[in-house]
Design a protein around this motif. Sequence first.
Motif, PDB file in Angstrom:
ATOM      1  N   VAL A 107     -10.057   7.853   6.413  1.00  0.00           N
ATOM      2  CA  VAL A 107      -8.774   7.987   5.431  1.00  0.00           C
ATOM      3  C   VAL A 107      -8.697   8.978   4.745  1.00  0.00           C
ATOM      4  O   VAL A 107     -10.495   9.436   4.322  1.00  0.00           O
ATOM      5  N   LYS A 108      -7.840   9.619   4.713  1.00  0.00           N
ATOM      6  CA  LYS A 108      -7.469  11.427   4.172  1.00  0.00           C
ATOM      7  C   LYS A 108      -5.962  11.247   3.325  1.00  0.00           C
ATOM      8  O   LYS A 108      -5.589  11.151   4.587  1.00  0.00           O
ATOM      9  N   ASP A 109      -5.921  11.890   2.380  1.00  0.00           N
ATOM     10  CA  ASP A 109      -5.086  11.787   2.184  1.00  0.00           C
ATOM     11  C   ASP A 109      -4.186  10.403   1.927  1.00  0.00           C
ATOM     12  O   ASP A 109      -2.858  10.010   2.164  1.00  0.00           O
ATOM     13  N   GLY A 110      -4.701   9.454   1.741  1.00  0.00           N
ATOM     14  CA  GLY A 110      -3.879   8.064   1.811  1.00  0.00           C
ATOM     15  C   GLY A 110      -3.829   7.665   2.737  1.00  0.00           C
ATOM     16  O   GLY A 110      -3.038   6.285   3.305  1.00  0.00           O
ATOM     17  N   LYS A 111      -4.145   8.399   4.539  1.00  0.00           N
ATOM     18  CA  LYS A 111      -3.871   7.300   5.299  1.00  0.00           C
ATOM     19  C   LYS A 111      -5.118   7.489   6.229  1.00  0.00           C
ATOM     20  O   LYS A 111      -5.661   8.303   5.896  1.00  0.00           O
ATOM     21  N   ILE A 112      -4.271   6.461   7.207  1.00  0.00           N
ATOM     22  CA  ILE A 112      -5.223   6.355   8.186  1.00  0.00           C
ATOM     23  C   ILE A 112      -5.780   7.459   9.580  1.00  0.00           C
ATOM     24  O   ILE A 112      -5.117   7.693   9.705  1.00  0.00           O
ATOM     25  N   VAL A 113      -6.896   8.344   9.224  1.00  0.00           N
ATOM     26  CA  VAL A 113      -6.662   8.957  10.374  1.00  0.00           C
ATOM     27  C   VAL A 113      -7.536   9.157  11.353  1.00  0.00           C
ATOM     28  O   VAL A 113      -9.214   8.782  11.726  1.00  0.00           O
ATOM     29  N   GLY A 114      -8.014  10.051  12.270  1.00  0.00           N
ATOM     30  CA  GLY A 114      -8.832   9.740  12.983  1.00  0.00           C
ATOM     31  C   GLY A 114      -8.910   9.603  14.807  1.00  0.00           C
ATOM     32  O   GLY A 114      -7.808   9.509  15.300  1.00  0.00           O
ATOM     33  N   TYR A 115      -9.363   9.890  15.390  1.00  0.00           N
ATOM     34  CA  TYR A 115     -10.186   9.628  16.976  1.00  0.00           C
ATOM     35  C   TYR A 115      -8.307   8.395  17.324  1.00  0.00           C
ATOM     36  O   TYR A 115      -7.692   8.706  17.842  1.00  0.00           O
ATOM     37  N   GLY A 116      -9.315   7.506  16.833  1.00  0.00           N
ATOM     38  CA  GLY A 116      -8.359   6.405  17.576  1.00  0.00           C
ATOM     39  C   GLY A 116      -6.773   6.303  16.898  1.00  0.00           C
ATOM     40  O   GLY A 116      -5.934   5.998  17.537  1.00  0.00           O
ATOM     41  N   ARG A 117      -6.556   7.114  15.692  1.00  0.00           N
ATOM     42  CA  ARG A 117      -4.587   6.962  15.066  1.00  0.00           C
ATOM     43  C   ARG A 117      -3.778   7.983  15.851  1.00  0.00           C
ATOM     44  O   ARG A 117      -2.636   7.686  15.944  1.00  0.00           O
ATOM     45  N   ASP A 118      -5.226   8.752  16.972  1.00  0.00           N
ATOM     46  CA  ASP A 118      -4.264  10.083  17.739  1.00  0.00           C
ATOM     47  C   ASP A 118      -3.366   8.745  18.058  1.00  0.00           C
ATOM     48  O   ASP A 118      -2.944   9.575  19.783  1.00  0.00           O
ATOM     49  N   ILE A 119      -4.562   8.357  19.144  1.00  0.00           N
ATOM     50  CA  ILE A 119      -4.033   7.574  20.162  1.00  0.00           C
ATOM     51  C   ILE A 119      -3.247   6.463  20.117  1.00  0.00           C
ATOM     52  O   ILE A 119      -2.018   6.886  20.751  1.00  0.00           O
ATOM     53  N   LEU A 120      -3.849   6.300  19.181  1.00  0.00           N
ATOM     54  CA  LEU A 120      -2.294   5.020  18.696  1.00  0.00           C
ATOM     55  C   LEU A 120      -0.795   5.309  19.076  1.00  0.00           C
ATOM     56  O   LEU A 120       0.375   5.566  18.653  1.00  0.00           O
ATOM     57  N   ASP A 121      -1.134   6.982  18.086  1.00  0.00           N
ATOM     58  CA  ASP A 121       0.242   8.295  17.416  1.00  0.00           C
ATOM     59  C   ASP A 121       1.267   7.929  18.817  1.00  0.00           C
ATOM     60  O   ASP A 121       2.444   8.251  19.528  1.00  0.00           O
ATOM     61  N   GLU A 122       0.239   8.379  19.662  1.00  0.00           N
ATOM     62  CA  GLU A 122       0.457   8.536  21.477  1.00  0.00           C
ATOM     63  C   GLU A 122       1.240   7.381  22.008  1.00  0.00           C
ATOM     64  O   GLU A 122       2.179   7.196  22.641  1.00  0.00           O
ATOM     65  N   ILE A 123       1.121   6.229  21.504  1.00  0.00           N
ATOM     66  CA  ILE A 123       1.035   4.799  22.202  1.00  0.00           C
ATOM     67  C   ILE A 123       2.662   4.951  21.480  1.00  0.00           C
ATOM     68  O   ILE A 123       3.574   3.685  22.030  1.00  0.00           O
ATOM     69  N   GLY A 124       2.892   4.836  20.145  1.00  0.00           N
ATOM     70  CA  GLY A 124       3.465   4.500  19.797  1.00  0.00           C
ATOM     71  C   GLY A 124       5.269   5.437  19.716  1.00  0.00           C
ATOM     72  O   GLY A 124       5.678   5.107  19.651  1.00  0.00           O
TER      73      GLY A 124
ATOM     74  N   GLN B 112     -10.913  14.334  22.213  1.00  0.00           N
ATOM     75  CA  GLN B 112     -12.056  14.385  21.609  1.00  0.00           C
ATOM     76  C   GLN B 112     -12.734  15.660  21.206  1.00  0.00           C
ATOM     77  O   GLN B 112     -13.645  15.728  20.427  1.00  0.00           O
ATOM     78  N   LYS B 113     -12.535  16.344  21.852  1.00  0.00           N
ATOM     79  CA  LYS B 113     -12.664  17.984  21.263  1.00  0.00           C
ATOM     80  C   LYS B 113     -12.878  18.374  19.585  1.00  0.00           C
ATOM     81  O   LYS B 113     -13.323  18.510  19.557  1.00  0.00           O
ATOM     82  N   LYS B 114     -11.197  17.366  19.452  1.00  0.00           N
ATOM     83  CA  LYS B 114     -10.873  17.469  18.512  1.00  0.00           C
ATOM     84  C   LYS B 114     -12.000  16.805  16.947  1.00  0.00           C
ATOM     85  O   LYS B 114     -12.333  17.353  15.785  1.00  0.00           O
ATOM     86  N   TRP B 115     -12.190  15.758  17.676  1.00  0.00           N
ATOM     87  CA  TRP B 115     -12.873  15.080  16.667  1.00  0.00           C
ATOM     88  C   TRP B 115     -14.326  14.583  16.445  1.00  0.00           C
ATOM     89  O   TRP B 115     -15.516  14.637  16.007  1.00  0.00           O
ATOM     90  N   PHE B 116     -14.472  14.812  18.234  1.00  0.00           N
ATOM     91  CA  PHE B 116     -15.997  15.019  18.278  1.00  0.00           C
ATOM     92  C   PHE B 116     -16.587  16.045  18.861  1.00  0.00           C
ATOM     93  O   PHE B 116     -18.217  16.460  18.883  1.00  0.00           O
ATOM     94  N   GLY B 117     -16.014  17.211  19.200  1.00  0.00           N
ATOM     95  CA  GLY B 117     -17.217  18.483  19.807  1.00  0.00           C
ATOM     96  C   GLY B 117     -16.700  18.242  21.151  1.00  0.00           C
ATOM     97  O   GLY B 117     -17.708  19.641  21.303  1.00  0.00           O
ATOM     98  N   PHE B 118     -16.635  17.605  21.444  1.00  0.00           N
ATOM     99  CA  PHE B 118     -17.001  17.925  23.017  1.00  0.00           C
ATOM    100  C   PHE B 118     -16.038  16.507  23.715  1.00  0.00           C
ATOM    101  O   PHE B 118     -15.613  15.365  23.451  1.00  0.00           O
TER     102      PHE B 118
END
Lengths: 282, 213
Positions: A55-72, A261-267
């Motif tokens: 959670v960042k600034d009250g929102k769920i974020v991260g690698y998973g959320r980026d994928i979910l947003d694309e699906i949405g 992956q690059k954004k969240w894990f660095g590789f």
Amino acid sequence: MGAWAKIRVQIALGAGLVSMLMSAHATAGVDVNQVKAKGKLAVATEALYEPFEFVKDGKIVGYGRDILDEIGKDWNVKIEQADLPFGGILTGLLQKKYDLVATTMIINPERVTKYAFTMPIAVTRVAALKKKGDTKVKSLDDLTGLTVGAIVPPAGPTAVLEKLNAKLTEQGKGAAKIVHFQSDPDMVLALANGQIDVAIENQLPLNTIVQKQPTKFEIVGTTGDPFFIGWALRPDDTALRDAINAEIKRLRDSGLLAEFQKKWFGFTMTIPDSGYMPPGAI
Amino acid sequence: MSAEAQALMHGALFTLEASVVGAVFGIMIAVMIALLRQAALAPARWIAAAYVSFIRGTPLFVQILVVYFLLPGVGLDLSPLQSGMVALSLNSGAYISEMIRGALTAIPPGQVEAAQALAIPRRWIWLRIILPQVAVLIVPPLTVELAALIKGSALLSVVGVVELTRSAQQIIAVTFEPLGTWAKVAFLYFLMCFALGQLTRQLQRLKTTGLAV
């Protein structure tokens, strides 16, 4: 009624409730058209797991959320994501409180026969974290005398640790004690306090912890084969699962997944779209 | 205000909201259950007694899970916050009804007999003689129960309500600095319970000076 009789009645009541919970299983499967008609995809996540979901600034974020947003975006539906403790998250899925558990889960043989898993979104290994410079902990091949921390079962890395420890115990090199924790922050605090000597977890969140606190912690090493991380759906919802798989594959082939992956894990990682499921999978 | 403080205040609002709703409906349920336990009809008394002993005999944690996971089975699909409020209301309702029952037994039966001898109607006996005294007697235990309700609302996180405790867990999962955050959380819970204590103390002063008990 004596105290014991009372306790027995309560246990019986409790067991009755649990069986009611279990019998209220899903019947007809959900497909992507139903999700689109509803205009939303209800998702449950344990958002305590940077960089996958937090959670960042009250929102769920991260690698998973980026994928979910694309699906949405592609399905033109709203992603309705709730933060739930891992312990009850699969029960809620079976009770149809949401249609997808998008939280970091190892695709392991025990789970795939009970839930419909998506194709992998990430590949990782089980690793161990220790306090920086701690000489007691040398490698994952010898846990003699160590107090080892792990997330409460049925967490994937914990299952890997149990198998490893059983093997090491046969060789006389097993852990002195395994202590379970509800979540990573609790476990890392226990490590910092010296309550445990080493913490067993998925390597990717451990990397993030080391990046944030490089003077405090270091990774000891990894154990076992690489494993895949995927999301879970109800066993009847294979149609929706296949639709999500198609989305993950599309993101992988377009290179967007590698960008995340690059954004969240660095590789970046190589994600297979077949041959990843253990035998007997739904 | 920092992002962390904002998240904690947001969580505290959910805690407060769930607790206030739980308290209001809890007191309403409690009065109903207490009346049912005095009912002339035996099955009504049994239902009320069974309800109270079920709630007292199961953990609030389990009750929250039951409301959230079982009610959809009977066509009542509530949001996490709604199920949490229902569970808190049902829980506190049972406990408060027991407090009312205790307060009722503390009122000397002679008062009711005297009122009956004076041919005061039953309704008036309840409204003017019994209930005002019950209201005074119940304030101290009620304060304890409502404070327990505020603290118990931390369990709502299990069904996905991001109340004060869960918002702290979310923050700690990113900062890995638990001590400061938990200290703030403890202070916020304390503030809520302290305010409740002050409120009921004032209420009690008002009631006891207004009545010759």
